[in-house]
Design an enzyme around this catalytic site. Sequence first.
Site, PDB file in Angstrom:
ATOM      1  N   GLU A  84       0.820  -1.204   0.000  1.00  0.00           N
ATOM      2  CA  GLU A  84       0.000   0.000   0.000  1.00  0.00           C
ATOM      3  C   GLU A  84       0.854   1.254   0.000  1.00  0.00           C
ATOM      4  OE1 GLU A  84      -4.020  -1.475   2.243  1.00  0.00           O
ATOM      5  OE2 GLU A  84      -2.324  -1.033   3.514  1.00  0.00           O
ATOM      6  N   CYS A  98       3.447   8.526   1.079  1.00  0.00           N
ATOM      7  CA  CYS A  98       4.000   7.555   2.020  1.00  0.00           C
ATOM      8  C   CYS A  98       4.100   6.212   1.296  1.00  0.00           C
ATOM      9  CB  CYS A  98       3.070   7.450   3.234  1.00  0.00           C
ATOM     10  SG  CYS A  98       3.571   6.193   4.421  1.00  0.00           S
ATOM     11  N   CYS A 105       6.525  -7.070   6.776  1.00  0.00           N
ATOM     12  CA  CYS A 105       7.713  -6.589   7.492  1.00  0.00           C
ATOM     13  C   CYS A 105       8.250  -7.730   8.346  1.00  0.00           C
ATOM     14  CB  CYS A 105       7.358  -5.399   8.379  1.00  0.00           C
ATOM     15  SG  CYS A 105       8.796  -4.700   9.231  1.00  0.00           S
ATOM     16  N   CYS A 109       6.919  -5.371  15.701  1.00  0.00           N
ATOM     17  CA  CYS A 109       6.466  -4.352  16.657  1.00  0.00           C
ATOM     18  C   CYS A 109       5.001  -4.656  16.987  1.00  0.00           C
ATOM     19  CB  CYS A 109       6.623  -2.964  16.052  1.00  0.00           C
ATOM     20  SG  CYS A 109       8.302  -2.680  15.419  1.00  0.00           S
ATOM     21  N   CYS A 112       1.866  -2.690  15.510  1.00  0.00           N
ATOM     22  CA  CYS A 112       1.818  -2.370  14.074  1.00  0.00           C
ATOM     23  C   CYS A 112       1.141  -3.461  13.252  1.00  0.00           C
ATOM     24  CB  CYS A 112       3.242  -2.141  13.569  1.00  0.00           C
ATOM     25  SG  CYS A 112       3.354  -1.918  11.794  1.00  0.00           S
ATOM     26  N   SER A 184      12.233   6.369   7.411  1.00  0.00           N
ATOM     27  CA  SER A 184      11.969   6.040   8.812  1.00  0.00           C
ATOM     28  C   SER A 184      12.443   4.622   9.089  1.00  0.00           C
ATOM     29  CB  SER A 184      10.468   6.149   9.090  1.00  0.00           C
ATOM     30  OG  SER A 184      10.174   5.695  10.394  1.00  0.00           O
ATOM     31  N   LEU A 208      11.737   5.291  18.027  1.00  0.00           N
ATOM     32  CA  LEU A 208      12.287   4.936  19.339  1.00  0.00           C
ATOM     33  C   LEU A 208      11.207   4.270  20.211  1.00  0.00           C
ATOM     34  CD1 LEU A 208      14.841   5.114  21.078  1.00  0.00           C
ATOM     35  CD2 LEU A 208      14.012   7.328  21.912  1.00  0.00           C
ATOM     36  N   CYS A 326      -0.860   5.768  10.266  1.00  0.00           N
ATOM     37  CA  CYS A 326       0.376   5.104  10.702  1.00  0.00           C
ATOM     38  C   CYS A 326       0.059   3.803  11.428  1.00  0.00           C
ATOM     39  CB  CYS A 326       1.144   5.985  11.685  1.00  0.00           C
ATOM     40  SG  CYS A 326       1.736   7.501  10.988  1.00  0.00           S
TER      41      CYS A 326
HETATM   42  N1  SAH Z   1       9.418   0.296   9.564  1.00  0.00           N
HETATM   43  C1  SAH Z   1       9.692   1.670   9.693  1.00  0.00           C
HETATM   44  C2  SAH Z   1       8.829   2.535   8.807  1.00  0.00           C
HETATM   45  C3  SAH Z   1       7.347   2.194   8.742  1.00  0.00           C
HETATM   46  S1  SAH Z   1       6.390   2.533  10.159  1.00  0.00           S
HETATM   47  C4  SAH Z   1       9.586   2.116  11.125  1.00  0.00           C
HETATM   48  O1  SAH Z   1       9.069   1.347  11.934  1.00  0.00           O
HETATM   49  O2  SAH Z   1      10.062   3.201  11.440  1.00  0.00           O
HETATM   50  C5  SAH Z   1       6.296   4.319  10.191  1.00  0.00           C
HETATM   51  C6  SAH Z   1       6.006   4.877  11.573  1.00  0.00           C
HETATM   52  O3  SAH Z   1       4.727   4.456  12.047  1.00  0.00           O
HETATM   53  C7  SAH Z   1       7.024   4.414  12.629  1.00  0.00           C
HETATM   54  O4  SAH Z   1       7.472   5.491  13.388  1.00  0.00           O
HETATM   55  C8  SAH Z   1       6.211   3.466  13.490  1.00  0.00           C
HETATM   56  O5  SAH Z   1       6.702   3.418  14.810  1.00  0.00           O
HETATM   57  C9  SAH Z   1       4.841   4.086  13.397  1.00  0.00           C
HETATM   58  N2  SAH Z   1       3.767   3.156  13.759  1.00  0.00           N
HETATM   59  C10 SAH Z   1       3.760   1.820  13.621  1.00  0.00           C
HETATM   60  N3  SAH Z   1       2.606   1.301  14.087  1.00  0.00           N
HETATM   61  C11 SAH Z   1       1.870   2.334  14.536  1.00  0.00           C
HETATM   62  C12 SAH Z   1       0.570   2.454  15.125  1.00  0.00           C
HETATM   63  N4  SAH Z   1      -0.177   1.392  15.343  1.00  0.00           N
HETATM   64  N5  SAH Z   1       0.115   3.687  15.435  1.00  0.00           N
HETATM   65  C13 SAH Z   1       0.871   4.785  15.202  1.00  0.00           C
HETATM   66  N6  SAH Z   1       2.097   4.740  14.647  1.00  0.00           N
HETATM   67  C14 SAH Z   1       2.607   3.525  14.324  1.00  0.00           C
HETATM   68 FE1  SF4 Z   2       7.890  -3.117  10.663  1.00  0.00          FE
HETATM   69 FE2  SF4 Z   2       7.938  -0.461  11.180  1.00  0.00          FE
HETATM   70 FE3  SF4 Z   2       5.713  -1.935  11.610  1.00  0.00          FE
HETATM   71 FE4  SF4 Z   2       7.822  -2.271  13.190  1.00  0.00          FE
HETATM   72  S1  SF4 Z   2       6.582  -0.398  12.972  1.00  0.00           S
HETATM   73  S2  SF4 Z   2       6.584  -3.924  12.307  1.00  0.00           S
HETATM   74  S3  SF4 Z   2       9.513  -2.013  11.751  1.00  0.00           S
HETATM   75  S4  SF4 Z   2       6.667  -1.527   9.634  1.00  0.00           S
END
Ligand code: SAH
Ligand code: SF4
Length: 333
Positions: A84, A98, A105, A109, A112, A184, A208, A326
């Site tokens: 996407e 974006c 991935c 996390c 996510c 990112s 972070l 996000c």
């Molecule tokens: N994998 C990379 C880039 C994609 S995620 C990374 O993790 O940085 C882009 C941003 O969205 C990151 O800062 C991540 O921490 C944030 N993110 C992931 N899941 C989220 C959620 N459920 N709500 C808000 N932000 C989220």
């Molecule tokens: Fe992957 Fe970024 Fe999602 Fe973490 S937040 S699972 S690194 S896409």
Amino acid sequence: MTPAELTELLAPHGLSAVESRRIFAHHVQHGRRHWDVKHMAKVKLARAAELLDTPTLEVVDRRRDPADNFMKYLFKLADGALVEAVRIPIFDDKYTLCLSSQAGCPLDCVFCATGRLGFTRNLETWEIVEQLRIVRDEADRPIRGVVFMGMGEPFLNYDNVIRAARIFADPSGGAISGRAITISTSGVVPAIRRFTDERHPYRLAISLTAATRARRRSLMPAAEKTWPIEELIDAAREHAAVTRQRVTLEYVAIAGVNCGADDAAALVELLRGIPVRINLIDVNDATGRFTPPSDAERRAFIDALQPLGAPIVRRYSGGKDVNAACGMLAATG
Ligand code: SAH
Ligand code: SF4
């Protein structure tokens, strides 16, 4: 391909660097729709067309959130994998895009939706570039920025992401300012160090989301296990020193989990002396497991971070109604 790579490929076939650049520009503008590059001999064009494979992605779905005009695209890759991209309106006159760098991935996390999908594969350079080309082709305003914040961990697909960024930043390619391209990462330390050493114009953002090893491990297990927070902070400090700019740290705020007084105190301790900018993102979670902090909780957290003297910016994460915000990209519509 970058213009330099294309020139190298076409030179033995009698095409000059200028002609190669013209083909490059034409392709980034128009894709494979037509090959009528102006001021070029038909025979040379035919030769180039023979040598170059110009595939595209299938657009499976487009969904616009009427509340904020965010638009999500669902693309199908040749092997059936889905990714996407999200078109983000900036004021009334331009868009930022974006983009995804991987299908799924490999990291996990817990907050996510992409992480929950698992990992299919890295995207090729052209699959990243084509996301922009297709969206731009049908956009009513110019695309002036790119963020690698879609599906996947860009620094686990380093070469293709950097090549795509080069193509976006090239004046005859995407013509997007290098400073308007942000990558990112969840904290791939060796890639952060490499990126710093290579002195790219693109911006770096580091996710972070926790201030201690234990908390980060509970939220971003794979990332923290492989690249511990102390090493990550060292790499961030070095990046700020080399670029002489504040390094952006993204922090996904989750009620009752990582924005208490103890978290703020640990963060102040951890980041002391490092020029940072904190990007606070309210967690989005369609499953309801995680909720964003209340205004009072967020306010108290921000207040407690004031000793850092760092700008703290909240990110508006739009497109929630179409699962485009996000952390919501799961290629499920
Ligand atoms: N994998 C990379 C880039 C994609 S995620 C990374 O993790 O940085 C882009 C941003 O969205 C990151 O800062 C991540 O921490 C944030 N993110 C992931 N899941 C989220 C959620 N459920 N709500 C808000 N932000 C989220
Ligand atoms: Fe992957 Fe970024 Fe999602 Fe973490 S937040 S699972 S690194 S896409």
